[in-house]
Design a protein around this motif. Sequence first.
Motif: not given
Length: 341
Positions: A156-157, A170-172, A187-189, A192-193
């Motif tokens: 997921f992004t 950006k969240i991944s 959300l797993t792992s 957030k940048r």
Amino acid sequence: MLLLFIPIGIMANLAEQIGKMIDNEAPANEIIIYYLNFTIYIGSLLFPIFLFLSIIFFTSKLASNTEIVAILSSGVSFGRFLRPYLFGATIIAVLMLVMAMFIVPNASQGYNEFKYKYLKKGKKDRITSNIFNQLNETDYIYVSTFDPARQIGYNFTFERFNKDNNLDFKISATNIRWIEKDSLYRLTSYNKRRLIGDTAIVETKRRLDTLFSFKIDDLTPVSYIAETKNLFELNKFIREQRRKGASNINSYVLVKYKRWALPITAFILTIIAVAVSSVKRRGGMGINLAFGIGVAFIYIFFDKVFGTLAEQSGFSPLLAVIIPNIVFGVLALYLLQQAKR
């Protein structure tokens, strides 16, 4: 033709699916509604072919009785002989267009919902790979694969851009799961940048429960969604999917163009059928029907090939609809000239 083939289709479908209906405990009232929708849905798909075969049947009967020769010998031109067919084709074309735009979509929804609920239980009815959506002017999401049964998406992004079209943050995550009882996303792992000037601030968590403005079902519309929308709903849906940057937009546009092409198809098949069957042949009606069925299958083959090209590649949906009609339109004009002679 409808009264001849539709009951056969219903009996064949019932014989094939009755076991699954019993195993999945489909209610009797839903089965009855399913076959009403089945009649409209399948009938609309085969309507041009039924039109084609019925004209061949009727005109071959005239030709075998030498009535066409008598009509033309009395001074009636071939164009005048063709006029009632075109008038009838106009009525049928308008009927087909109204059905395709407003009646068939409701039948398609009921037909497909029953099919995936009872006949294809557990099978995927949604687009589940490479899901990309633009939520609004600033927010974008991407999921590599999605499991509808478990309500979980992988890789997921989430990206948000500012007014200057620069990346804000950006969240991944390795996966995103919808937790229905809590009405939130997990959300797993989580990573957030955030960019502030030339500085990147990174936040990571093993797991994060949060909220988003989108619904999980919005990410994965059912594969037959375009078929279930009427003219106005389909136009709005296509605009929304274009704005979101949907990867499968061609399949939706193809459905729209195919509906508008139905009247053209009716006229082309009418002209071909009259041209082929108006000549008295030694083999009689059988030869004309055999030729007609052959042409019908070739037309369906062309339609499927170009439709698949439009859905699976970058081929233009408009060309996918136009090319088969141009090819058979040219064939219709050629056969018409031959019949006049």
